[in-house]
Write a protein that holds these residues in place. Structure first.
Motif, PDB file in Angstrom:
ATOM      1  N   LYS A 607      27.415   1.825 -19.506  1.00 26.06           N
ATOM      2  CA  LYS A 607      26.264   2.513 -20.071  1.00 26.06           C
ATOM      3  C   LYS A 607      26.655   3.084 -21.443  1.00 26.06           C
ATOM      4  CE  LYS A 607      22.824   3.561 -19.212  1.00 26.06           C
ATOM      5  NZ  LYS A 607      21.582   2.995 -19.766  1.00 26.06           N
ATOM      6  N   VAL A 608      25.797   2.799 -22.477  1.00 29.74           N
ATOM      7  CA  VAL A 608      25.977   3.337 -23.828  1.00 29.74           C
ATOM      8  C   VAL A 608      24.714   4.096 -24.207  1.00 29.74           C
ATOM      9  CG1 VAL A 608      26.285   2.791 -26.272  1.00 29.74           C
ATOM     10  CG2 VAL A 608      27.582   1.536 -24.522  1.00 29.74           C
ATOM     11  N   TRP A 609      24.886   5.281 -24.772  1.00 32.00           N
ATOM     12  CA  TRP A 609      23.761   6.106 -25.217  1.00 32.00           C
ATOM     13  C   TRP A 609      23.733   6.150 -26.742  1.00 32.00           C
ATOM     14  CZ3 TRP A 609      20.394   7.758 -21.614  1.00 32.00           C
ATOM     15  CH2 TRP A 609      20.840   7.839 -20.282  1.00 32.00           C
ATOM     16  N   VAL A 610      22.550   5.953 -27.332  1.00 36.75           N
ATOM     17  CA  VAL A 610      22.321   6.157 -28.766  1.00 36.75           C
ATOM     18  C   VAL A 610      21.373   7.334 -28.876  1.00 36.75           C
ATOM     19  CG1 VAL A 610      21.449   5.199 -30.921  1.00 36.75           C
ATOM     20  CG2 VAL A 610      22.676   3.728 -29.284  1.00 36.75           C
ATOM     21  N   GLY A 611      21.861   8.386 -29.476  1.00 37.77           N
ATOM     22  CA  GLY A 611      21.118   9.630 -29.456  1.00 37.77           C
ATOM     23  C   GLY A 611      21.678  10.513 -28.363  1.00 37.77           C
ATOM     24  N   GLY A 667      11.717   8.507 -22.621  1.00 34.38           N
ATOM     25  CA  GLY A 667      12.223   8.934 -23.918  1.00 34.38           C
ATOM     26  C   GLY A 667      13.311   8.042 -24.465  1.00 34.38           C
ATOM     27  N   TYR A 668      13.582   6.923 -23.760  1.00 28.37           N
ATOM     28  CA  TYR A 668      14.637   6.023 -24.209  1.00 28.37           C
ATOM     29  C   TYR A 668      14.159   4.586 -24.109  1.00 28.37           C
ATOM     30  CZ  TYR A 668      17.948   9.924 -23.836  1.00 28.37           C
ATOM     31  OH  TYR A 668      18.605  11.119 -23.989  1.00 28.37           O
ATOM     32  N   SER A 669      14.598   3.782 -25.043  1.00 31.65           N
ATOM     33  CA  SER A 669      14.413   2.332 -24.944  1.00 31.65           C
ATOM     34  C   SER A 669      15.702   1.734 -24.405  1.00 31.65           C
ATOM     35  CB  SER A 669      14.073   1.742 -26.319  1.00 31.65           C
ATOM     36  OG  SER A 669      15.146   1.973 -27.236  1.00 31.65           O
ATOM     37  N   THR A 670      15.581   0.583 -23.706  1.00 34.45           N
ATOM     38  CA  THR A 670      16.730  -0.017 -23.028  1.00 34.45           C
ATOM     39  C   THR A 670      16.951  -1.439 -23.492  1.00 34.45           C
ATOM     40  OG1 THR A 670      16.307   1.315 -21.065  1.00 34.45           O
ATOM     41  CG2 THR A 670      17.736  -0.596 -20.794  1.00 34.45           C
ATOM     42  N   THR A 671      18.200  -1.776 -23.799  1.00 31.22           N
ATOM     43  CA  THR A 671      18.586  -3.160 -24.065  1.00 31.22           C
ATOM     44  C   THR A 671      19.813  -3.488 -23.233  1.00 31.22           C
ATOM     45  OG1 THR A 671      19.989  -2.502 -25.925  1.00 31.22           O
ATOM     46  CG2 THR A 671      17.700  -3.107 -26.428  1.00 31.22           C
ATOM     47  N   VAL A 672      19.877  -4.754 -22.731  1.00 29.51           N
ATOM     48  CA  VAL A 672      21.010  -5.226 -21.928  1.00 29.51           C
ATOM     49  C   VAL A 672      21.676  -6.366 -22.666  1.00 29.51           C
ATOM     50  CG1 VAL A 672      21.766  -6.213 -19.745  1.00 29.51           C
ATOM     51  CG2 VAL A 672      19.880  -4.562 -19.775  1.00 29.51           C
ATOM     52  N   SER A 673      22.971  -6.279 -22.842  1.00 28.31           N
ATOM     53  CA  SER A 673      23.731  -7.341 -23.482  1.00 28.31           C
ATOM     54  C   SER A 673      24.928  -7.706 -22.611  1.00 28.31           C
ATOM     55  CB  SER A 673      24.209  -6.895 -24.872  1.00 28.31           C
ATOM     56  OG  SER A 673      25.049  -5.752 -24.767  1.00 28.31           O
ATOM     57  N   ASN A 678      32.092 -11.315 -19.080  1.00 24.98           N
ATOM     58  CA  ASN A 678      32.580 -10.230 -19.930  1.00 24.98           C
ATOM     59  C   ASN A 678      32.030  -8.869 -19.538  1.00 24.98           C
ATOM     60  OD1 ASN A 678      34.098 -11.926 -21.851  1.00 24.98           O
ATOM     61  ND2 ASN A 678      32.054 -12.737 -22.340  1.00 24.98           N
ATOM     62  N   GLY A 679      31.103  -8.860 -18.607  1.00 26.77           N
ATOM     63  CA  GLY A 679      30.490  -7.614 -18.205  1.00 26.77           C
ATOM     64  C   GLY A 679      29.223  -7.336 -18.983  1.00 26.77           C
ATOM     65  N   PHE A 680      28.381  -6.478 -18.389  1.00 28.59           N
ATOM     66  CA  PHE A 680      27.115  -6.129 -19.023  1.00 28.59           C
ATOM     67  C   PHE A 680      27.209  -4.744 -19.656  1.00 28.59           C
ATOM     68  CE2 PHE A 680      25.818  -9.217 -15.782  1.00 28.59           C
ATOM     69  CZ  PHE A 680      25.043 -10.078 -16.553  1.00 28.59           C
ATOM     70  N   VAL A 681      26.500  -4.597 -20.811  1.00 28.19           N
ATOM     71  CA  VAL A 681      26.374  -3.302 -21.480  1.00 28.19           C
ATOM     72  C   VAL A 681      24.896  -2.951 -21.510  1.00 28.19           C
ATOM     73  CG1 VAL A 681      26.725  -1.978 -23.593  1.00 28.19           C
ATOM     74  CG2 VAL A 681      28.426  -3.696 -22.881  1.00 28.19           C
ATOM     75  N   VAL A 682      24.567  -1.823 -20.933  1.00 30.07           N
ATOM     76  CA  VAL A 682      23.183  -1.336 -20.925  1.00 30.07           C
ATOM     77  C   VAL A 682      23.113  -0.180 -21.908  1.00 30.07           C
ATOM     78  CG1 VAL A 682      21.318  -0.391 -19.542  1.00 30.07           C
ATOM     79  CG2 VAL A 682      22.917  -2.028 -18.530  1.00 30.07           C
ATOM     80  N   ASN A 684      20.949   2.647 -24.008  1.00 33.57           N
ATOM     81  CA  ASN A 684      19.744   3.464 -24.036  1.00 33.57           C
ATOM     82  C   ASN A 684      19.688   4.190 -25.385  1.00 33.57           C
ATOM     83  OD1 ASN A 684      20.433   3.402 -20.907  1.00 33.57           O
ATOM     84  ND2 ASN A 684      18.237   3.744 -21.159  1.00 33.57           N
ATOM     85  N   THR A 685      18.583   3.947 -26.135  1.00 33.32           N
ATOM     86  CA  THR A 685      18.409   4.568 -27.455  1.00 33.32           C
ATOM     87  C   THR A 685      17.296   5.597 -27.379  1.00 33.32           C
ATOM     88  OG1 THR A 685      19.110   2.522 -28.529  1.00 33.32           O
ATOM     89  CG2 THR A 685      17.931   4.140 -29.891  1.00 33.32           C
ATOM     90  N   GLU A 686      17.642   6.775 -27.883  1.00 33.90           N
ATOM     91  CA  GLU A 686      16.655   7.850 -27.846  1.00 33.90           C
ATOM     92  C   GLU A 686      15.526   7.548 -28.837  1.00 33.90           C
ATOM     93  OE1 GLU A 686      16.520  12.735 -28.106  1.00 33.90           O
ATOM     94  OE2 GLU A 686      18.174  11.612 -29.038  1.00 33.90           O
ATOM     95  N   GLU A 687      14.279   7.663 -28.430  1.00 32.69           N
ATOM     96  CA  GLU A 687      13.126   7.427 -29.287  1.00 32.69           C
ATOM     97  C   GLU A 687      12.878   8.643 -30.174  1.00 32.69           C
ATOM     98  OE1 GLU A 687      10.020   6.591 -26.573  1.00 32.69           O
ATOM     99  OE2 GLU A 687      10.693   4.524 -26.156  1.00 32.69           O
ATOM    100  N   GLN A 688      12.639   8.417 -31.622  1.00 37.74           N
ATOM    101  CA  GLN A 688      12.412   9.508 -32.572  1.00 37.74           C
ATOM    102  C   GLN A 688      10.931   9.886 -32.579  1.00 37.74           C
ATOM    103  OE1 GLN A 688      14.796  11.114 -34.254  1.00 37.74           O
ATOM    104  NE2 GLN A 688      16.265   9.819 -33.100  1.00 37.74           N
ATOM    105  N   VAL A 689      10.585  11.178 -32.513  1.00 38.09           N
ATOM    106  CA  VAL A 689       9.198  11.685 -32.541  1.00 38.09           C
ATOM    107  C   VAL A 689       8.877  12.166 -33.953  1.00 38.09           C
ATOM    108  CG1 VAL A 689       7.596  13.385 -31.589  1.00 38.09           C
ATOM    109  CG2 VAL A 689       9.392  12.369 -30.142  1.00 38.09           C
ATOM    110  N   PRO A 690       7.782  11.648 -34.763  1.00 39.09           N
ATOM    111  CA  PRO A 690       7.453  12.061 -36.153  1.00 39.09           C
ATOM    112  C   PRO A 690       7.186  13.556 -36.239  1.00 39.09           C
ATOM    113  CG  PRO A 690       6.164  10.162 -35.484  1.00 39.09           C
ATOM    114  CD  PRO A 690       6.832  10.663 -34.246  1.00 39.09           C
ATOM    115  N   ASN A 691       7.631  14.206 -37.474  1.00 38.99           N
ATOM    116  CA  ASN A 691       7.367  15.633 -37.683  1.00 38.99           C
ATOM    117  C   ASN A 691       5.936  15.849 -38.181  1.00 38.99           C
ATOM    118  OD1 ASN A 691       9.974  16.360 -36.979  1.00 38.99           O
ATOM    119  ND2 ASN A 691      10.726  16.046 -39.093  1.00 38.99           N
TER     120      ASN A 691
END
Length: 749
Positions: A607-611, A667-673, A678-682, A684-691
């Motif tokens: 599991k990898v988190w962006v944000g 609140g997160y988008s998900t991509t699987v690679s 070689n194993g899977f990497v999932v 999760n990228t945090e979605e940005q909310v406009p000011n």
């Protein structure tokens, strides 16, 4: 003067020792006087030539009947001995109760003292063979119909001296077609070639339920080889006769120079009928034999005429095979020995022992087989139900059981067949081990050993009996010794222990590995038992290999069918781990099990988190697009990683396609690679909310901006002000240069 010469000759004789006179066959004066005194207190009985009208005080005036002799002894308490000078026919009650007399062999008489002429009962009577002074050639008593031996009876001190072929038979009793019922009394200190105490022939029956047979001896005869081999220190059973041993009867401290210290079922000579021992009680203890069967010897014979021992209760303890005899003692048998004939002899049959509910422990052999030893021509069947408990025996090899295949034993060479129970009496698994401590494959407990391969089976167990073992043990074979092999039981014949009721479980092995060349050549499967009061008790394992057709199949045979409560056991299988494979079992005990091994693979996921990282993520594993039901919750505690292990690599020969999915996280988008290898990497990228725009502050204290008013940035220091004017100057200069080039170009045109 003559009188003085006589005295001078006699007096020195009186002064010589008794031993010296005995060695020269001359009686001392003391013995002469003792004999004369005894004769004065004796009467004589001769059943052939006596006369009841006489007084019986001398051999010449002997009375004829036992009744008359008893009358004389009753009327004269000084009479201590009734000497028998001729065989006396007797019937009815024969007792010397009320007298001070014993019945005794007269020193010059060597045949039967008494012969039954109808049903006879001995009670409170001593019948003595006078072996110190006589040379008997026949027993004390000849039985041809029924003899009852009751309390107070003593048959003793008769030694047979004619040791020719079938001459010295039955030290105390010889029965020819008779029936003996012994409920009390003692038969002791008698000697013969066959049957030191008792010899049974011509379908005689001896019902021994009380009293004792003790300190009797079987000695070798003058015939060479087996024809003169001593047999049956206590009792010898021959020519279709039967010994029924029950209740409190004791056969103890007897000795045979060759076979059957306590009991010999047969002799060294082939019998004319099937000889039987039926032991349902009693004790056989402290007997010894020189070459086979310290307690009991069972002889082979012609077909349907062999010896058979059926033993269901009683004790066979502290007997010994000394190996001091002339016969073959290689598989001795301290407690029991059963003999056999090799297969090369047609028309002959092994002796047989049938044993149930036996505890065989604390026996000791110098060589192999503390509990049991079987020679190359033996046949061994140790079954589960009502069987035996072997444990706590000692030997140089095969503490509990030893069976040898060999071509080094002449006509007794061979390939012995055997069945060995995997569970002892009381339902305790043996978990058999070889001498080196390795566990025995259950399939090795049933089969045939090959002499050409020099095979042997040498087993011990670390298990011991439990309370149920002791409660169910009706036969105790303990404390026996052998100076060779087979302290508890030695066998050259056939032995059956327990009954054959059993169940079995079959299993077929299948492989799902795309014919992997690295597939193992064999695997091990364990079997477990569950019953009324137990769960998953390990019984043992079997090795499974492919047959000639490539099929992997085996059957677990000889499994205990019922538990101690009488309910059927259930059996399950577990495979020892096969590296690189998964294992799956289907089927049932009734229909057989199928065990499938599939090539194994593993899949890692990260599991990898962006944000900003979430608190957890749930990952699901799919195979060929279908949910496997396997999932994992990833958290900081497991470092956001996991590996799905022991996954089947193939399905019906086709490699499985594995994928992973994740439960949606708000609140997160998900991509699987990644991939399986070689194993899977999932990720999760945090979605940005406009000011949102800032709204003017309309409070009373606010100051509105003035239109078109140029405001300068707040500098805070001189450096920022310098940069501001520098940028402004550059901008003005650029504008001027542009105008010059424009006018220049116009002029040129």
């Amino acid at each position: 003067m003559k009188r003085k010469r006589i005295l001078s000759t006699v007096l020195p004789l009186f002064l010589m020792s008794t031993t010296a006179f005995m060695s020269t066959g001359i009686y001392s004066a003391q013995e002469i006087f003792a004999e004369e005194s005894a004769e004065q207190n004796a009467i004589y009985l001769n059943g052939a030539s006596g006369d009841d009208s006489k007084d019986g005080t001398t051999k010449e005036t002997a009375v004829k009947t036992f009744a008359k002799a008893k009358e004389l002894a009753t009327n004269n308490s000084a009479i201590t001995t009734i000497y028998v000078t001729g065989t006396v026919p007797v019937s009815g009650e024969i007792t010397l109760e009320g007298t001070n007399a014993v019945l005794k062999r007269e020193k010059d008489f060597n045949r039967y003292l008494l012969s039954t002429s109808g049903e006879t009962t001995f009670k409170n009577i001593t019948i003595d063979g006078n072996q110190e002074n006589s040379s008997a050639i026949q027993s004390l008593v000849n039985v041809s119909n029924t003899l009852n031996i009751q309390d107070g009876t003593v048959l003793q001190n008769n030694k047979l001296t004619d040791l020719g072929y079938f001459h010295a038979i039955g030290g105390a009793i010889y029965s020819s077609g008779g029936t003996i019922n012994m409920t009390g009394g003692t038969i002791k200190n008698n000697t013969a070639n066959f049957g030191g105490g008792v010899y049974l022939s011509y379908s005689s029956e001896f019902n021994l339920s009380g009293g004792s047979i003790e300190n009797n001896y079987a000695i070798n005869g003058t015939e060479s080889g087996q024809y003169g081999y001593a047999a049956g220190g206590g009792v010898c059973v021959y020519d279709g006769s039967t010994l029924n041993l029950t209740r409190s009867a004791i056969i103890k401290d007897n000795y045979s120079e060759e076979m059957g210290g306590g009991i010999s079922i047969g002799t060294g000579v082939a019998s004319n009928g099937s000889n039987r021992l039926n032991m349902a009680g009693g004790t056989i203890t402290n007997n010894s034999a020189g070459s086979g069967g310290g307690g009991i010897f069972v002889q082979a014979g012609m077909t349907n005429k062999q010896g058979v021992a059926n033993i269901s209760a009683g004790e066979i303890t502290n007997n010994a095979m000394t190996a001091k005899g002339s016969g073959n003692n290689a598989f001795g048998g301290g407690g029991i020995y059963v003999n056999g004939y090799p297969n090369v002899y047609t028309g002959f049959q092994n002796g047989e022992v049938h044993l149930t509910n036996a505890l065989i422990t604390e026996n000791s052999a110098v060589l192999q087989g503390g509990g049991y030893a079987g020679c190359p021509s033996s046949e061994t069947h140790i079954f589960l139900n009502d069987g035996a408990a072997f444990y706590g025996n000692t030997a140089n090899g095969g503490n509990e059981i030893y069976i040898l295949a060999s071509n080094a034993y002449g006509t007794h060479s061979g390939n012995p067949e055997y069945t060995i129970a995997n569970t002892m009496l009381g339902a305790v698994p043996y978990n058999w081990k070889y001498d080196d401590g390795t566990e025995v494959d259950l399939s090795k407990l049933d089969g045939k050993l090959l002499a050409t391969e020099g095979e042997s089976l040498s087993l011990h167990t670390d298990s011991t009996g439990n309370a149920d073992t002791l409660a169910r043990a009706k036969v105790k074979i303990t404390g026996n010794t052998s100076n060779t092999r087979g302290a508890g039981i030695g066998s050259n014949g056939t032995i059956y222990i327990g009954t054959e009721e059993k169940t079995s479980v079959s299993v077929e092995k299948k492989w799902n590995d795309n014919n992997n060349p690295d597939r193992p050549s064999e695997i091990q499967i364990g079997i477990y038992r569950s019953g009324t009061n137990e769960t998953d008790t390990y019984i043992g394992y079997q090795t499974v290999k492919p047959d000639a057709d490539g099929n992997w199949k085996t059957v677990f045979n000889n499994l205990l069918k019922y538990d101690l409560a009488g309910n059927e056991y259930s059996y399950t299988l577990k495979e020892n781990k096969v590296n690189g494979y998964t294992s799956e079992i289907e089927g049932s005990q009734e229909n057989g099990y199928t065990l499938t091994n599939s090539s194994a693979t593993s899949i890692s996921v990260k599991k990898v988190w962006v944000g900003k990282a979430g608190s957890s993520a749930t990952i699901h594993l799919y195979a060929d697009g279908k949910d496997t039901g396997k999932s994992i919750v990833l958290t900081k505690d497991n470092n956001w990683t996991y590996t799905f292990e022991n996954l089947n690599k193939y399905n019906d020969g086709k490699e499985i396609s594995y994928t992973v999915t994740e439960d949606q996280i708000s609140g997160y988008s998900t991509t699987v690679s990644g991939d399986v290898e070689n194993g899977f990497v999932v990720t999760n990228t945090e979605e940005q909310v406009p000011n949102k725009p800032t709204e003017p502050n309309n409070t009373e204290n606010s100051t509105p901006l003035k239109e078109n008013k140029v405001t300068t940035p707040k500098t805070g220091d001189d450096v920022n002000l310098y940069l501001y004017f520098s940028v402004l100057a550059i901008s003005v200069t650029g504008t001027i240069i542009a105008l010059i080039f424009k006018h220049k170009n116009k002029f040129i045109k």
